[in-house]
Write an enzyme that holds these catalytic residues in place. Structure first.
Site: not given
Ligand SMILES: Nc1ncnc2c1ncn2[C@@H]1O[C@H](COP(=O)(O)OP(=O)(O)OP(=O)(O)O)[C@@H](O)[C@H]1O
Length: 642
Positions: A38-39, A229-230, A259, A603
């Site tokens: 997401k980030t 976000d969120e 979440q 996590r």
């Molecule tokens: N396309 C991609 N290829 C490789 N790694 C990725 C890709 N997309 C995300 N990641 C990696 O996956 C991990 C999780 O990504 P991110 O923190 O953006 O997820 P999130 O959806 O915000 O997580 P959460 O909501 O669970 O906290 C990070 O380490 C990120 O670098």
């Protein structure tokens, strides 16, 4: 230039992520699983918009924490060379808007923002003579009123505000008749001091957009694109603000309804679920979890499927490694605390984890106290996040200060003890006067006896000193730690209860503080020599203070762990009544607890250990293993592994 960036995007994103980043034709809902990027999508999308020619200062991206906003800003700068000024939290974006347009609705541009302390002082002025407990509840009532009934508050529709105040007062066990008038007077005083409190920042922005169409138009036209976000954690007011700011669907909201864990603070998961229909939004689902191995993704997906009030999505792991989730049973929390340091060392020595790659998560801080002592004692560097380091907790600190005063003749502890306002009467001036005695007399008891007759002290201060003298003389007679602590509690039974209430935000926190006092008593039973106990506490505190954060195991509550990730995660205390908490009495609350458990286990990148114990201090009955553990499919699990 754009071509190069598109190539970069294609190389670094999945098909779905790419679609979410490049879609700008209308409102977009990105519904994503944990660890699905997401980030990454938000930051890449901001960069994409800038590369497409949007001015960086015309992009609004709202986050929930300053940390998230700063991280996003940095990442966008790396990608584009620009730092967009409107990557902000909701509150901070509203402050900036109000400084500029607030005067239209009578807010001075130099308005002050009331801190928590300012709010407490204002409500004190309004509720003269009332207990701190009541004042705290009243502030809660006001927040609730503003966030959940913004329409009436904005219209100042007192026909509705008055009965709502009554209803909320009854729920919060406040006197129903007074609440409405306290609310009115609180608002009056706030106005007099030209303050806006945290809720006003959102509410006044909503007022501006709702009732001042010209301002709304200006701000709407200013922002060429909006990202949120969120989104699953937005409350009513935030959702309405976003609704006013968007135009022609220039918006992407990102979130994970699995979440949503802030229902207790007014977050409305329904905002997220309704977005698609309300705005005819396109939806992109990010189902690939890049963070965790296959077994963890499967375990978490199966667990969350037990929530009936959610729309389910298919989630799968990028990393197909199968490392079983480990579940370990313990007789009691002492056995658990003895075993975990060894497991952590094992992870460090044999599984390539640095200490910083490991986290211990728990539903409530009190579950971690015995483990905290054991880890520190065994020389494992730990960081206890938040104010949850056991010996720094207010209810424990006050007892330690008293023991130091009595058994170590620690005059500084006397000053600190009075400063904590456990016994009333000693503000800045009183302490200043006392200082003279502290400097000239040699024992704590002499100081207290002498000042008790000192002319410069008020009647209240003298009463306090007399009570303190009696307390010291009583507790002094005991020479075993646990007996001395018990004697202290018995010497000040009402004062201690009142103190616990005053320092607690709600009933749940109050219960938790009572439990930590009991934990402290059992800790003291294993260190019966009082000076030995105080020495041990000083050593443990010193060890924690000198830890290098970059090489330490992190201990925190699951709420604090949101958005973070570690190679190895230990979820402590998976028992019924603890996780889910026994305060979760309705199916909706159980579902929120399940989402919290989901956040906890997602996590972990590689190693996940879940522990449960049959007996814990403070519980008379044997504890049952959490239903959430049972919901994890057996094929993902190894019992007593690692
Ligand atoms: N396309 C991609 N290829 C490789 N790694 C990725 C890709 N997309 C995300 N990641 C990696 O996956 C991990 C999780 O990504 P991110 O923190 O953006 O997820 P999130 O959806 O915000 O997580 P959460 O909501 O669970 O906290 C990070 O380490 C990120 O670098």
């Amino acid at each position: 230039m754009m071509q190069k960036f598109i190539r970069f995007l294609k190389q670094n994103t999945t098909k779905e992520q790419y679609e979410a980043i490049t879609y700008t034709k209308g409102p977009l809902l990105v519904t994503a699983g944990a660890g699905s990027g997401k980030t990454r999508v938000i930051t890449f999308k901001i960069a994409y918009l800038i590369k497409k020619g949007l001015s960086p200062d015309r992009i609004l991206a709202v986050t929930f924490t300053n940390k998230a906003a700063n991280e996003m800003k940095e990442r966008v700068k790396e990608l584009t060379g620009f730092t967009p000024p409107w990557i902000r939290t909701f509150h901070s974006a509203c402050v900036r808007i109000l400084r500029k347009y607030g005067p239209v609705i009578g807010i001075k541009p130099e308005f002050k923002i009331a801190t928590e302390t300012d709010q407490k002082n204002m409500i004190k002025e309004v509720m003269k003579g009332q207990k701190e407990r009541e004042r705290k509840r009243m502030l809660l009532l006001i927040t609730n009123l503003k966030n959940n009934h913004p329409a009436y508050v904005l219209r100042q529709d007192h026909r509705f505000i008055q009965p709502i105040c009554r209803k909320l007062a009854l729920q919060l066990r406040l006197k129903a008749n007074g609440a409405y008038y306290y609310y009115l007077n609180y608002e009056k005083i706030k106005k007099k001091y030209e303050y806006l409190d945290f809720d006003d920042l959102l509410l006044k922005s909503l007022e501006l957009f709702q009732f001042q169409p010209e301002v709304r138009k200006k701000v709407q036209n200013y922002f060429e694109y909006i990202l949120v976000d969120e989104y699953q954690d937005t409350n009513n007011v935030q959702e309405q603000i976003i609704g006013h700011l968007m135009r022609k669907g220039n918006i992407t909201v990102v979130g994970d309804d699995y979440q949503s864990i802030y229902g207790f603070r007014g977050a409305v998961i329904q905002n997220f679920l309704d977005f698609k229909k309300k705005y005819q939004a396109k939806t992109v689902v990010l189902g690939c979890n890049f963070r965790s191995v296959k077994t963890i993704v499967e375990a978490s997906s199966k667990l969350i499927k037990n929530n009936l009030g959610q729309v389910h999505k298919d989630l799968y792991a990028y990393d197909k490694t199968e490392i079983p989730v480990c579940i370990k049973s313990f007789e009691d929390e002492y056995q658990e605390a003895q075993c975990i340091p060894g497991i952590i060392r094992g992870l460090a020595e044999h599984r390539g984890c640095d200490y910083k790659d490991i986290a211990v998560l728990y539903r409530s801080a009190y579950i971690s106290y015995i483990l905290q002592h054991e880890l520190i004692k065994q020389g494992i560097p730990v960081i206890v996040v938040g104010n949850n380091f056991f010996f720094k907790k207010k209810e424990i600190k006050i007892i330690i200060l008293f023991l130091r005063m009595v058994f170590q003749n620690d005059k500084l502890a006397l000053m600190q003890f009075l400063e904590e306002n456990f016994l009333k009467g000693f503000g800045k001036k009183g302490l200043e006067r006392l200082k003279k005695y502290v400097e000239t007399l040699s024992t704590v008891l002499d100081i207290v006896k002498e000042t008790e007759c000192g002319k410069e002290f008020t009647r209240q201060q003298k009463m306090t000193l007399r009570a303190l003298k009696e307390g010291i003389e009583t507790v002094k007679k005991y020479n075993k730690s646990a007996d001395a602590i018990q004697a202290f509690l018995e010497a000040f039974p009402n004062v201690f209860s009142r103190y616990l209430i005053a320092i607690s935000d709600d009933k749940e926190q109050l219960q938790e503080r009572k439990r930590s006092v009991n934990e402290f008593l059992s800790f003291a039973k294993s260190h019966q020599d009082i000076n030995g106990l105080l020495e041990e506490i000083a050593l443990l505190t010193d060890k924690v203070a000198n830890v290098n954060e970059k090489d330490a195991v992190h201990l925190m509550t699951v709420h604090q762990a949101k958005g973070l990730e570690w190679k190895a995660v230990i979820v402590l205390g998976a028992e019924e009544e603890i996780f889910p908490t026994r305060h979760a009495l309705t199916p909706a609350k159980i579902e929120e607890e399940r989402r919290l458990f989901y956040v906890a286990i997602t996590r972990a990148k590689k190693y996940l250990l879940i522990t449960h114990a049959f007996w814990r201090n403070n519980w008379d009955n044997a504890l049952k293993i959490s239903r959430f553990v049972k919901e994890i499919p057996r094929e993902c699990v190894i019992e007593d592994g690692l």
